[in-house]
Design a protein around this motif. Structure first.
Motif, PDB file in Angstrom:
ATOM      1  N   PRO A 192       0.816  -1.214   0.000  1.00  5.93           N
ATOM      2  CA  PRO A 192       0.000   0.000   0.000  1.00  5.93           C
ATOM      3  C   PRO A 192       0.850   1.264   0.000  1.00  5.93           C
ATOM      4  CG  PRO A 192       0.027  -0.992   2.185  1.00  5.93           C
ATOM      5  CD  PRO A 192       0.707  -1.968   1.270  1.00  5.93           C
ATOM      6  N   ALA A 193       0.227   2.349  -0.438  1.00  5.75           N
ATOM      7  CA  ALA A 193       0.901   3.650  -0.386  1.00  5.75           C
ATOM      8  C   ALA A 193       1.246   3.991   1.055  1.00  5.75           C
ATOM      9  CB  ALA A 193       0.009   4.716  -0.999  1.00  5.75           C
ATOM     10  N   ASP A 194       2.337   4.717   1.214  1.00  2.00           N
ATOM     11  CA  ASP A 194       2.809   4.975   2.575  1.00  2.00           C
ATOM     12  C   ASP A 194       3.538   6.309   2.627  1.00  2.00           C
ATOM     13  OD1 ASP A 194       3.337   4.450   5.298  1.00  2.00           O
ATOM     14  OD2 ASP A 194       5.336   3.720   4.788  1.00  2.00           O
ATOM     15  N   THR A 195       3.496   6.951   3.770  1.00  3.58           N
ATOM     16  CA  THR A 195       4.261   8.166   4.038  1.00  3.58           C
ATOM     17  C   THR A 195       5.012   7.978   5.336  1.00  3.58           C
ATOM     18  OG1 THR A 195       2.665   9.604   2.899  1.00  3.58           O
ATOM     19  CG2 THR A 195       4.173  10.649   4.454  1.00  3.58           C
ATOM     20  N   GLU A 196       6.310   8.184   5.297  1.00  2.00           N
ATOM     21  CA  GLU A 196       7.116   8.027   6.507  1.00  2.00           C
ATOM     22  C   GLU A 196       8.092   9.185   6.635  1.00  2.00           C
ATOM     23  OE1 GLU A 196      10.059   4.874   6.519  1.00  2.00           O
ATOM     24  OE2 GLU A 196       9.808   4.594   4.357  1.00  2.00           O
ATOM     25  N   ALA A 197       8.433   9.492   7.839  1.00  2.70           N
ATOM     26  CA  ALA A 197       9.382  10.573   8.108  1.00  2.70           C
ATOM     27  C   ALA A 197      10.470  10.065   9.039  1.00  2.70           C
ATOM     28  CB  ALA A 197       8.674  11.773   8.733  1.00  2.70           C
ATOM     29  N   LYS A 198      11.688  10.469   8.776  1.00  2.00           N
ATOM     30  CA  LYS A 198      12.802  10.086   9.636  1.00  2.00           C
ATOM     31  C   LYS A 198      13.873  11.160   9.581  1.00  2.00           C
ATOM     32  CE  LYS A 198      14.940   7.178   6.056  1.00  2.00           C
ATOM     33  NZ  LYS A 198      15.446   5.823   5.744  1.00  2.00           N
ATOM     34  N   PHE A 199      14.764  11.132  10.538  1.00  2.00           N
ATOM     35  CA  PHE A 199      15.857  12.088  10.642  1.00  2.00           C
ATOM     36  C   PHE A 199      17.038  11.550   9.834  1.00  2.00           C
ATOM     37  CE2 PHE A 199      19.075  14.663  12.862  1.00  2.00           C
ATOM     38  CZ  PHE A 199      18.407  15.885  12.881  1.00  2.00           C
ATOM     39  N   THR A 200      17.517  12.321   8.846  1.00  2.00           N
ATOM     40  CA  THR A 200      18.571  11.829   7.960  1.00  2.00           C
ATOM     41  C   THR A 200      19.669  12.888   7.770  1.00  2.00           C
ATOM     42  OG1 THR A 200      17.472  12.632   5.955  1.00  2.00           O
ATOM     43  CG2 THR A 200      16.920  10.413   6.695  1.00  2.00           C
ATOM     44  N   GLY A 201      20.717  12.471   7.070  1.00  2.00           N
ATOM     45  CA  GLY A 201      21.841  13.350   6.804  1.00  2.00           C
ATOM     46  C   GLY A 201      21.966  13.696   5.330  1.00  2.00           C
ATOM     47  N   ARG A 202      22.796  14.679   5.047  1.00  2.00           N
ATOM     48  CA  ARG A 202      23.045  15.172   3.688  1.00  2.00           C
ATOM     49  C   ARG A 202      24.489  15.651   3.634  1.00  2.00           C
ATOM     50  NH1 ARG A 202      22.992  20.501   1.684  1.00  2.00           N
ATOM     51  NH2 ARG A 202      22.237  20.796  -0.466  1.00  2.00           N
ATOM     52  N   VAL A 203      25.194  15.324   2.556  1.00  2.00           N
ATOM     53  CA  VAL A 203      26.594  15.725   2.415  1.00  2.00           C
ATOM     54  C   VAL A 203      26.746  16.571   1.153  1.00  2.00           C
ATOM     55  CG1 VAL A 203      28.969  14.947   2.114  1.00  2.00           C
ATOM     56  CG2 VAL A 203      27.417  13.661   3.602  1.00  2.00           C
TER      57      VAL A 203
END
Length: 346
Positions: A275-286
């Motif tokens: 099924p379609a889903d939406t999730e959020a999490k804390f991530t990094g970027r370089v």
């Protein structure tokens, strides 16, 4: 870009330079420390350059780190640039006869706008990209006896959209010059560095007619992980450090590394019974910048590159890596500006 549009941009910008210079004074540092920086912003800078832009995606196995990496058919663009005061404009063209490898890597349709603005206090980036048409860059890892001289697996159905913006504040802006390494209206004459910090935002979406997993690699990846129609929204704050190494007052190497942290919102389409889903999490970027070259009072030449990497490793499921880069090699010369640029307003 048509000639009429280019002429208009140059004319409009030239006529408005003096009128807007005071409005942008808060972006500058007056005066700079002349033991570290020589200012050439009152000169007219003209350059010729070649540039190579890219937008890469990869389906990564979260357990083995094996990946299926897809790239657009990268093309070398040739162009010219002009700079005066705070204003700079680069225009590049894809010349026929320079990029003739569609039979090997497929055809990529693209709109790629990457712009960087360097004042003494700030470094800003804006990215707008729309790509359609990719090829598998590492087929030899999965296809036995693959001939690297032959055509690569081509995916004309893969398309991506990317929008991004970031802004960095240069803490040591009186001594450290990004502009000397990337737009050459200054010259760093003594080595120094600076801490950098600021916000960022990005949006990315990938679409395709079928999964990124080729049949030869189905045993190596989780077939339930399908990134078609996935959207990624990311924002946060970043911090890092930049350093300009100067050798003999004219030869330089510039390096910067900025790491961003913040929430990422992923929206997935309903596919393969999931099924379609939406999730959020804390991530990094370089984000990285590198430049090296020769910078003299009248002549300059060099190489520069900038890149942003996203797609943090997931311990529980396969994930999608995304990266964007822009490399440029150029040669230029400074001139005294024409009188109409230096004429004071009444």
């Amino acid at each position: 870009m048509c000639k009429a549009t280019l002429t208009y941009l140059l004319l409009f910008s030239a006529l408005s330079l003096y009128a807007q210079e005071e409005d942008f004074s808060f972006l500058e540092t007056r005066p700079v420390n002349d033991k570290f920086i020589v200012d050439y912003s009152d000169k007219l800078s003209v350059k010729l350059f070649g540039s190579l832009k890219s937008n890469t995606i990869a389906h990564v196995n979260h357990e083995t780190e094996d990946k299926l990496e897809y790239k657009p058919n990268e093309s070398l663009n040739l162009g010219f640039g002009v700079g005066y005061r705070w204003f700079g404009l680069d225009v590049a063209f894809n010349f026929r006869g320079v990029n003739n490898d569609n039979d090997q890597f497929g055809k990529t349709k693209r709109f790629d706008f990457q712009s960087s603005i360097y004042t003494r206090k700030f470094a800003g980036d804006l990215t707008i990209q729309k790509y359609k048409g990719y090829y598998l860059d590492n087929p030899e890892d999965y296809i036995p006896n693959f001939d690297p001289e032959g055509p690569y697996p081509i995916r004309p159905d893969i398309s991506t959209r990317r929008y991004g913006a970031s802004l960095l504040y240069v803490f040591n802006h009186g001594k450290f010059s990004f502009r000397s390494a990337f737009i050459y209206n200054e010259r760093q004459i003594k080595s120094t560095g600076s801490f950098l910090a600021g916000p960022f935002f990005s949006y990315f979406r990938m679409d395709a007619d079928s999964s990124l997993i080729i049949s030869e690699a189905e045993s190596e990846f989780d077939l339930s992980q399908d990134f078609r129609g996935s959207e990624y929204i990311r924002y946060g704050l970043a911090g890092g450090y930049g350093y300009n190494l100067v050798l003999g007052h004219r030869v330089f190497i510039s390096l910067s590394l900025v790491i961003g942290l913040g929430p990422e919102i992923k929206k997935s389409q309903a596919l393969n019974g999931v099924p379609a889903d939406t999730e959020a999490k804390f991530t990094g970027r370089v984000a990285t910048r590198i430049a090296m070259g020769y910078n003299a009072p009248k002549f300059y030449c060099g190489f520069s590159a900038a890149g942003v990497f996203a797609g943090e490793r997931d311990e529980t499921e396969d994930y999608l890596e995304r990266s964007v880069s822009n490399a440029k090699i150029f040669v230029g010369k400074r001139f005294n500006p024409p009188k109409f640029l230096t004429k004071k307003k009444n």
